[in-house]
Design a protein around this motif. Structure first.
Motif: not given
Length: 167
Positions: A97-111, A128-142
């Motif tokens: 778990a300490a070496q595992t990333m959990i990746i979550n995906y979401g989308d919105g603002n479709s136009r 972080n897979g062990e603590t569920n603490e946020l490592i990073c969050v990225c938002r992109a529009d295309d």
């Protein structure tokens, strides 16, 4: 006549420029380093389908055509990370778990823009897979010709920002 022609050019130009989709810049917030992670778990997502079509006719005959495109965001994310040497796991286990990333995906603002061009905003969280603490969050529009293409392009922008632009 010259004034009418100039007015028509200005009107068409204004219409074209006002219907263009503007994209927000890609943003990332980092809370921890990605160093030391070997495994990843991607939260499952459903497939997104885009179907476009139209009809046309000549001399009383009507014809039609459709085109479909689909994307499963979780599969796209998994393929990206596997190509970079990370190991996909079906679940987060305590022993790694300490070496595992959990990746979550979401989308919105479709136009929708001019000529049925679509734009979509996506957000990717890395935890972080062990603590569920946020490592990073990225938002992109295309944007793309349909929603599936726009999602694919936005996901790739996010993942490049997270994994290729690491400090």
């Amino acid at each position: 006549m010259k004034k009418i022609y100039s007015l028509m050019i200005c009107l068409v130009g204004t219409l074209l420029l006002s219907s263009c989709l503007s994209l927000a810049p890609t943003t990332i917030t980092r809370h921890a380093s990605l160093d030391g992670y070997k495994y990843f778990y991607v939260t499952p997502t459903s497939e997104r389908n885009a179907v476009t079509g139209g009809t046309y006719g000549h001399n009383g005959n009507v014809y039609g055509s459709t085109r479909s495109n689909s994307v499963n965001p979780a599969d796209l994310i998994a393929g990206y990370l596997m190509n970079r040497g990370y190991v996909r796991v079906p679940e987060v286990k305590q022993q790694n778990a300490a070496q595992t990333m959990i990746i979550n995906y979401g989308d919105g603002n479709s136009r929708e823009g001019f000529w049925e061009e679509r734009a979509v905003e996506v957000t990717i969280q890395v935890l972080n897979g062990e603590t569920n603490e946020l490592i990073c969050v990225c938002r992109a529009d295309d944007k793309g010709g349909d929603e599936a293409r726009a999602i694919t392009r936005a996901i790739n922008k996010c993942l490049d920002e997270i994994f290729l632009q690491r400090p």
